[in-house]
Design a protein around this motif. Structure first.
Motif, PDB file in Angstrom:
ATOM      1  N   GLU A 156      14.019  -0.174  -2.553  1.00 35.97           N
ATOM      2  CA  GLU A 156      15.012   0.888  -2.750  1.00 35.97           C
ATOM      3  C   GLU A 156      14.437   2.084  -3.508  1.00 35.97           C
ATOM      4  O   GLU A 156      14.626   3.231  -3.112  1.00 35.97           O
ATOM      5  CB  GLU A 156      16.211   0.321  -3.511  1.00 35.97           C
ATOM      6  N   TYR A 157      13.714   1.838  -4.588  1.00 41.54           N
ATOM      7  CA  TYR A 157      13.252   2.917  -5.457  1.00 41.54           C
ATOM      8  C   TYR A 157      11.819   3.311  -5.113  1.00 41.54           C
ATOM      9  O   TYR A 157      10.934   3.371  -5.972  1.00 41.54           O
ATOM     10  CB  TYR A 157      13.383   2.493  -6.921  1.00 41.54           C
ATOM     11  N   ASP A 158      11.601   3.611  -3.848  1.00 41.92           N
ATOM     12  CA  ASP A 158      10.266   3.889  -3.321  1.00 41.92           C
ATOM     13  C   ASP A 158      10.341   5.103  -2.414  1.00 41.92           C
ATOM     14  O   ASP A 158      11.195   5.152  -1.518  1.00 41.92           O
ATOM     15  CB  ASP A 158       9.765   2.662  -2.542  1.00 41.92           C
ATOM     16  N   ILE A 159       9.458   6.066  -2.615  1.00 41.47           N
ATOM     17  CA  ILE A 159       9.457   7.233  -1.723  1.00 41.47           C
ATOM     18  C   ILE A 159       9.174   6.833  -0.279  1.00 41.47           C
ATOM     19  O   ILE A 159       9.579   7.526   0.651  1.00 41.47           O
ATOM     20  CB  ILE A 159       8.453   8.305  -2.177  1.00 41.47           C
ATOM     21  N   SER A 204      16.663  -4.098  -2.869  1.00 43.08           N
ATOM     22  CA  SER A 204      17.467  -3.009  -3.398  1.00 43.08           C
ATOM     23  C   SER A 204      17.252  -2.755  -4.887  1.00 43.08           C
ATOM     24  O   SER A 204      17.653  -1.715  -5.405  1.00 43.08           O
ATOM     25  CB  SER A 204      18.953  -3.277  -3.142  1.00 43.08           C
ATOM     26  N   ASP A 205      16.621  -3.703  -5.577  1.00 44.93           N
ATOM     27  CA  ASP A 205      16.414  -3.550  -7.012  1.00 44.93           C
ATOM     28  C   ASP A 205      14.951  -3.340  -7.381  1.00 44.93           C
ATOM     29  O   ASP A 205      14.580  -3.425  -8.548  1.00 44.93           O
ATOM     30  CB  ASP A 205      16.946  -4.781  -7.747  1.00 44.93           C
ATOM     31  N   MET A 206      14.100  -3.024  -6.404  1.00 48.81           N
ATOM     32  CA  MET A 206      12.665  -2.941  -6.638  1.00 48.81           C
ATOM     33  C   MET A 206      12.116  -1.548  -6.334  1.00 48.81           C
ATOM     34  O   MET A 206      12.746  -0.743  -5.649  1.00 48.81           O
ATOM     35  CB  MET A 206      11.933  -3.975  -5.766  1.00 48.81           C
ATOM     36  N   ASN A 207      10.898  -1.298  -6.844  1.00 49.99           N
ATOM     37  CA  ASN A 207      10.214  -0.041  -6.557  1.00 49.99           C
ATOM     38  C   ASN A 207       8.865  -0.319  -5.897  1.00 49.99           C
ATOM     39  O   ASN A 207       8.485  -1.472  -5.689  1.00 49.99           O
ATOM     40  CB  ASN A 207      10.067   0.805  -7.829  1.00 49.99           C
ATOM     41  N   HIS A 208       8.172   0.745  -5.590  1.00 48.68           N
ATOM     42  CA  HIS A 208       6.888   0.617  -4.912  1.00 48.68           C
ATOM     43  C   HIS A 208       5.912  -0.200  -5.769  1.00 48.68           C
ATOM     44  O   HIS A 208       5.834  -0.028  -6.972  1.00 48.68           O
ATOM     45  CB  HIS A 208       6.289   2.001  -4.641  1.00 48.68           C
ATOM     46  N   GLY A 209       5.173  -1.077  -5.099  1.00 50.27           N
ATOM     47  CA  GLY A 209       4.154  -1.860  -5.783  1.00 50.27           C
ATOM     48  C   GLY A 209       4.638  -3.159  -6.385  1.00 50.27           C
ATOM     49  O   GLY A 209       3.847  -3.901  -6.976  1.00 50.27           O
ATOM     50  N   PHE A 210       5.914  -3.495  -6.219  1.00 52.48           N
ATOM     51  CA  PHE A 210       6.438  -4.676  -6.917  1.00 52.48           C
ATOM     52  C   PHE A 210       5.775  -5.964  -6.466  1.00 52.48           C
ATOM     53  O   PHE A 210       5.665  -6.923  -7.245  1.00 52.48           O
ATOM     54  CB  PHE A 210       7.959  -4.755  -6.784  1.00 52.48           C
ATOM     55  N   MET A 211       5.293  -6.017  -5.230  1.00 51.92           N
ATOM     56  CA  MET A 211       4.662  -7.249  -4.758  1.00 51.92           C
ATOM     57  C   MET A 211       3.348  -7.527  -5.484  1.00 51.92           C
ATOM     58  O   MET A 211       2.867  -8.663  -5.498  1.00 51.92           O
ATOM     59  CB  MET A 211       4.426  -7.176  -3.256  1.00 51.92           C
ATOM     60  N   GLY A 212       2.773  -6.507  -6.093  1.00 49.21           N
ATOM     61  CA  GLY A 212       1.566  -6.717  -6.881  1.00 49.21           C
ATOM     62  C   GLY A 212       1.806  -7.511  -8.149  1.00 49.21           C
ATOM     63  O   GLY A 212       0.848  -7.923  -8.819  1.00 49.21           O
ATOM     64  N   MET A 213       3.080  -7.755  -8.483  1.00 52.64           N
ATOM     65  CA  MET A 213       3.429  -8.511  -9.684  1.00 52.64           C
ATOM     66  C   MET A 213       3.769  -9.965  -9.363  1.00 52.64           C
ATOM     67  O   MET A 213       4.361 -10.664 -10.174  1.00 52.64           O
ATOM     68  CB  MET A 213       4.595  -7.835 -10.400  1.00 52.64           C
TER      69      MET A 213
END
Length: 288
Positions: A229-232, A257-266
């Motif tokens: 959701e919070y990703d350009i 819907s509650d995540m931003n770009h790069g979250f899978m890296g965590m």
């Protein structure tokens, strides 16, 4: 931005990655393989030493400029373990040194090498998957297109994690809504990446740079597309998923819907990333 900034950013990301605590994987090996412009570094992960695992060619995110097999080591280890698959992480060419189409050319060569050599490192070449995140997801889906158009090998599925799929000369709403990137990827940073990647802005209209502009997406492998959701990049990734569906491709789109770009890296430290990776691996298992 001056000419030293790409190298500076690479150093920062490499240093951050060196502090991570990667999970144990049975076998990890770095190799140099032949490519169209010279050797390409790959890192091979095996969940165990048994034969005939599915094999995933993984292309790391980069904004077309930064990151490496080192920066995505933890993600690839978790993908190897949770998909019970051999993962071959690919260091494709990056700008500004290696501009488009060097990255896609390297990626295609690496995918073909993986298919040709899979059995030597425990992989089943008939169970080949293209996967990547951000600009690496661009490489994954463009490689799938080129394999379809340029003579194989057969790809069973694509895993596309918040993919870059369009040059931002006519940026979608998410570029404006999420322009500051929520601390991860900003609109300015993505445009900076494109400026280092392309020789000419006109190259941004090429379907191997912007998959959304491809005129034929038919007969591509089944695709699992993750957006945040919070990703350009949210809107362009979702446009690509819709275009795949319209072309008759078996496509699953999941927006977090509650995540931003790069979250899978965590993955390994963020529950939501763990859930997303588990869901993606469950989907892959149904396509193999």
């Amino acid at each position: 931005m001056d000419s030293y900034e790409p190298e500076m950013l690479r150093t920062i990301y490499e240093d951050m990655s060196a502090k991570a605590r990667p999970p144990y994987v049975a076998y990890v090996e770095d190799r140099m393989i032949p490519g169209p412009r010279g050797e390409i570094r790959v890192r091979i992960y095996r969940p165990d030493l048994a034969p005939s695992h599915p094999v995933i060619a993984y292309f790391h995110g980069s904004a077309f400029v930064i990151c490496s097999v080192n920066t995505h080591d933890v993600l690839c280890r978790y993908l190897c373990l949770r998909a019970n698959a051999v993962v071959v992480s690919v260091d494709y060419g990056l700008g500004p040194e290696d501009k488009f189409p060097a990255g896609p050319d390297d990626s295609l060569a690496a995918a073909r090498w993986v298919a040709a050599n899979a059995s030597a490192f425990g992989g089943d070449p008939t169970q080949l998957i293209m996967a990547g995140d951000s600009a690496g997801a661009t490489m994954a889906t463009v490689t799938s297109m080129r394999i379809r158009d340029e003579g194989g090998p057969k790809v069973k599925a694509q895993l596309l994690i918040y993919p870059v799929t369009d040059y931002p000369d006519n940026a979608p709403p998410s570029y404006l809504e999420r322009s500051q990137g929520c601390g991860m990827l900003t609109a300015e940073a993505m445009r900076w990446g494109w400026s280092h990647y392309l020789k000419d802005p006109a190259d941004g209209s090429h379907p191997h740079a912007s998959p959304n502009r491809a005129t034929d997406l038919g007969s591509l492998p089944p695709a699992y597309v993750i957006t945040a959701e919070y990703d350009i990049l949210r809107d362009e990734g979702e446009v690509y998923a819709r275009q795949l569906k319209e072309a008759g491709v078996d496509t699953t789109l999941i927006r977090y819907s509650d995540m931003n770009h790069g979250f899978m890296g965590m993955v390994g430290s963020l529950d939501r990333a763990d859930e997303a990776l588990a869901a993606a691996c469950d989907w892959l298992a149904t396509r193999l």
